[in-house]
Design a protein around this motif. Sequence first.
Motif, PDB file in Angstrom:
ATOM      1  N   SER A  98     -36.926 -46.073 -41.819  1.00  0.00           N
ATOM      2  CA  SER A  98     -35.787 -46.658 -42.523  1.00  0.00           C
ATOM      3  C   SER A  98     -36.291 -47.967 -43.145  1.00  0.00           C
ATOM      4  CB  SER A  98     -34.656 -46.947 -41.538  1.00  0.00           C
ATOM      5  OG  SER A  98     -35.087 -47.942 -40.612  1.00  0.00           O
ATOM      6  N   ARG A  99     -35.455 -48.627 -43.903  1.00  0.00           N
ATOM      7  CA  ARG A  99     -35.862 -49.946 -44.445  1.00  0.00           C
ATOM      8  C   ARG A  99     -36.192 -50.909 -43.310  1.00  0.00           C
ATOM      9  NH1 ARG A  99     -31.485 -50.395 -49.158  1.00  0.00           N
ATOM     10  NH2 ARG A  99     -32.581 -49.120 -50.675  1.00  0.00           N
ATOM     11  N   LYS A 100     -35.345 -50.887 -42.307  1.00  0.00           N
ATOM     12  CA  LYS A 100     -35.548 -51.746 -41.136  1.00  0.00           C
ATOM     13  C   LYS A 100     -36.870 -51.370 -40.440  1.00  0.00           C
ATOM     14  CE  LYS A 100     -33.011 -52.872 -36.877  1.00  0.00           C
ATOM     15  NZ  LYS A 100     -31.783 -52.520 -36.125  1.00  0.00           N
ATOM     16  N   GLY A 101     -37.121 -50.070 -40.320  1.00  0.00           N
ATOM     17  CA  GLY A 101     -38.344 -49.594 -39.692  1.00  0.00           C
ATOM     18  C   GLY A 101     -39.577 -49.959 -40.488  1.00  0.00           C
ATOM     19  N   GLU A 102     -39.471 -49.875 -41.819  1.00  0.00           N
ATOM     20  CA  GLU A 102     -40.611 -50.230 -42.668  1.00  0.00           C
ATOM     21  C   GLU A 102     -40.945 -51.714 -42.525  1.00  0.00           C
ATOM     22  OE1 GLU A 102     -42.122 -49.801 -47.249  1.00  0.00           O
ATOM     23  OE2 GLU A 102     -40.654 -48.386 -46.457  1.00  0.00           O
ATOM     24  N   GLN A 103     -39.922 -52.563 -42.491  1.00  0.00           N
ATOM     25  CA  GLN A 103     -40.181 -53.998 -42.324  1.00  0.00           C
ATOM     26  C   GLN A 103     -40.781 -54.275 -40.951  1.00  0.00           C
ATOM     27  OE1 GLN A 103     -40.070 -56.542 -44.639  1.00  0.00           O
ATOM     28  NE2 GLN A 103     -41.183 -57.517 -42.967  1.00  0.00           N
ATOM     29  N   THR A 104     -40.255 -53.606 -39.929  1.00  0.00           N
ATOM     30  CA  THR A 104     -40.798 -53.786 -38.579  1.00  0.00           C
ATOM     31  C   THR A 104     -42.235 -53.299 -38.517  1.00  0.00           C
ATOM     32  OG1 THR A 104     -38.583 -53.558 -37.637  1.00  0.00           O
ATOM     33  CG2 THR A 104     -40.429 -53.285 -36.133  1.00  0.00           C
ATOM     34  N   ALA A 105     -42.534 -52.180 -39.191  1.00  0.00           N
ATOM     35  CA  ALA A 105     -43.911 -51.664 -39.223  1.00  0.00           C
ATOM     36  C   ALA A 105     -44.836 -52.672 -39.898  1.00  0.00           C
ATOM     37  CB  ALA A 105     -43.963 -50.319 -39.945  1.00  0.00           C
ATOM     38  N   LYS A 106     -44.383 -53.274 -40.993  1.00  0.00           N
ATOM     39  CA  LYS A 106     -45.200 -54.285 -41.677  1.00  0.00           C
ATOM     40  C   LYS A 106     -45.424 -55.496 -40.776  1.00  0.00           C
ATOM     41  CE  LYS A 106     -43.954 -52.899 -46.346  1.00  0.00           C
ATOM     42  NZ  LYS A 106     -43.199 -53.224 -47.566  1.00  0.00           N
ATOM     43  N   ASP A 107     -44.377 -55.916 -40.067  1.00  0.00           N
ATOM     44  CA  ASP A 107     -44.514 -57.030 -39.116  1.00  0.00           C
ATOM     45  C   ASP A 107     -45.511 -56.661 -38.014  1.00  0.00           C
ATOM     46  OD1 ASP A 107     -42.628 -58.530 -40.526  1.00  0.00           O
ATOM     47  OD2 ASP A 107     -40.978 -57.960 -39.204  1.00  0.00           O
ATOM     48  N   ALA A 108     -45.415 -55.416 -37.537  1.00  0.00           N
ATOM     49  CA  ALA A 108     -46.325 -54.955 -36.482  1.00  0.00           C
ATOM     50  C   ALA A 108     -47.756 -54.931 -36.988  1.00  0.00           C
ATOM     51  CB  ALA A 108     -45.905 -53.574 -35.981  1.00  0.00           C
ATOM     52  N   GLU A 110     -49.087 -56.784 -39.278  1.00  0.00           N
ATOM     53  CA  GLU A 110     -49.534 -58.175 -39.363  1.00  0.00           C
ATOM     54  C   GLU A 110     -49.902 -58.701 -37.968  1.00  0.00           C
ATOM     55  OE1 GLU A 110     -47.533 -62.374 -40.645  1.00  0.00           O
ATOM     56  OE2 GLU A 110     -47.172 -60.669 -41.987  1.00  0.00           O
ATOM     57  N   ALA A 111     -49.064 -58.414 -36.992  1.00  0.00           N
ATOM     58  CA  ALA A 111     -49.341 -58.855 -35.619  1.00  0.00           C
ATOM     59  C   ALA A 111     -50.590 -58.174 -35.064  1.00  0.00           C
ATOM     60  CB  ALA A 111     -48.138 -58.579 -34.721  1.00  0.00           C
ATOM     61  N   ILE A 112     -50.773 -56.893 -35.377  1.00  0.00           N
ATOM     62  CA  ILE A 112     -51.969 -56.173 -34.920  1.00  0.00           C
ATOM     63  C   ILE A 112     -53.215 -56.789 -35.545  1.00  0.00           C
ATOM     64  CG2 ILE A 112     -53.189 -53.958 -35.093  1.00  0.00           C
ATOM     65  CD1 ILE A 112     -50.376 -52.613 -34.715  1.00  0.00           C
ATOM     66  N   ASP A 113     -53.148 -57.143 -36.826  1.00  0.00           N
ATOM     67  CA  ASP A 113     -54.290 -57.798 -37.476  1.00  0.00           C
ATOM     68  C   ASP A 113     -54.611 -59.132 -36.803  1.00  0.00           C
ATOM     69  OD1 ASP A 113     -54.800 -55.811 -39.309  1.00  0.00           O
ATOM     70  OD2 ASP A 113     -53.706 -56.777 -40.951  1.00  0.00           O
ATOM     71  N   GLU A 114     -53.579 -59.912 -36.497  1.00  0.00           N
ATOM     72  CA  GLU A 114     -53.792 -61.197 -35.824  1.00  0.00           C
ATOM     73  C   GLU A 114     -54.374 -60.988 -34.424  1.00  0.00           C
ATOM     74  OE1 GLU A 114     -50.073 -63.338 -35.977  1.00  0.00           O
ATOM     75  OE2 GLU A 114     -50.078 -63.331 -38.177  1.00  0.00           O
ATOM     76  N   LEU A 115     -53.865 -60.006 -33.714  1.00  0.00           N
ATOM     77  CA  LEU A 115     -54.369 -59.710 -32.378  1.00  0.00           C
ATOM     78  C   LEU A 115     -55.808 -59.213 -32.453  1.00  0.00           C
ATOM     79  CD1 LEU A 115     -53.913 -59.581 -29.353  1.00  0.00           C
ATOM     80  CD2 LEU A 115     -52.733 -57.388 -29.682  1.00  0.00           C
ATOM     81  N   HIS A 116     -56.110 -58.417 -33.469  1.00  0.00           N
ATOM     82  CA  HIS A 116     -57.473 -57.927 -33.681  1.00  0.00           C
ATOM     83  C   HIS A 116     -58.441 -59.112 -33.821  1.00  0.00           C
ATOM     84  CE1 HIS A 116     -60.384 -54.882 -35.183  1.00  0.00           C
ATOM     85  NE2 HIS A 116     -60.873 -55.934 -35.805  1.00  0.00           N
ATOM     86  N   THR A 117     -58.038 -60.106 -34.600  1.00  0.00           N
ATOM     87  CA  THR A 117     -58.863 -61.308 -34.777  1.00  0.00           C
ATOM     88  C   THR A 117     -59.092 -61.999 -33.441  1.00  0.00           C
ATOM     89  OG1 THR A 117     -58.030 -61.579 -37.026  1.00  0.00           O
ATOM     90  CG2 THR A 117     -59.001 -63.530 -35.974  1.00  0.00           C
ATOM     91  N   GLU A 118     -58.043 -62.092 -32.638  1.00  0.00           N
ATOM     92  CA  GLU A 118     -58.147 -62.718 -31.323  1.00  0.00           C
ATOM     93  C   GLU A 118     -59.042 -61.905 -30.384  1.00  0.00           C
ATOM     94  OE1 GLU A 118     -55.129 -63.834 -27.679  1.00  0.00           O
ATOM     95  OE2 GLU A 118     -54.345 -63.903 -29.728  1.00  0.00           O
ATOM     96  N   VAL A 119     -58.874 -60.590 -30.386  1.00  0.00           N
ATOM     97  CA  VAL A 119     -59.655 -59.712 -29.513  1.00  0.00           C
ATOM     98  C   VAL A 119     -61.145 -59.839 -29.814  1.00  0.00           C
ATOM     99  CG1 VAL A 119     -60.194 -57.261 -29.076  1.00  0.00           C
ATOM    100  CG2 VAL A 119     -57.822 -58.046 -29.018  1.00  0.00           C
ATOM    101  N   PHE A 120     -61.496 -59.944 -31.099  1.00  0.00           N
ATOM    102  CA  PHE A 120     -62.903 -59.969 -31.484  1.00  0.00           C
ATOM    103  C   PHE A 120     -63.442 -61.376 -31.747  1.00  0.00           C
ATOM    104  CE2 PHE A 120     -61.893 -55.505 -32.260  1.00  0.00           C
ATOM    105  CZ  PHE A 120     -62.953 -54.923 -31.575  1.00  0.00           C
ATOM    106  N   MET A 121     -62.766 -62.388 -31.216  1.00  0.00           N
ATOM    107  CA  MET A 121     -63.229 -63.749 -31.344  1.00  0.00           C
ATOM    108  C   MET A 121     -64.630 -63.869 -30.718  1.00  0.00           C
ATOM    109  SD  MET A 121     -61.178 -67.260 -30.296  1.00  0.00           S
ATOM    110  CE  MET A 121     -59.947 -66.218 -29.575  1.00  0.00           C
TER     111      MET A 121
END
Length: 164
Positions: A98-108, A110-121
Amino acid sequence: MDKAAKERQAIGLFFYLLSKMYNRTLAYELHFTPLDRHFHTLWLIYEHKSQISQQALADLLKIDKAAMTRIVRDLEKKGMIVRRENPHDGRSYWLALSRKGEQTAKDALEAIDELHTEVFMGFSPDEEKQFMQMLERVYKNLTLQPESDAFLCFLKSTRESQKS
């Protein structure tokens, strides 16, 4: 028992704890969304451009039909996904965001990318690539039929689309 044997025995616990910490951190980063889990389910629907069946999603996530049904019901109840008739097969449905789901997926994502950076620090790009290749080898070793495994096919198609 020697040290190597203890390390081999601990690998399952190590993967379990890593999974728990990773998912807990991701949930914390996404506390502002209506979800407390199933971020990767939304990501897979997003990656398949809202054209994936419930069964294909269950195959990717390595879960049974009953568990997938519970996840889909939860995501529908939260307004994240809708079922759409498959235009190629009127007997089946695609899961769509849904629109809400698409925005949540985009937020997720972004968070996964940030977490990826942290994991591979502290990892070099080559070390990160090697680590990912080793994880894929471990996965293949645990998969009985790697040639037909839905997740491996998904990884391959994702890599090929990123190259073009």
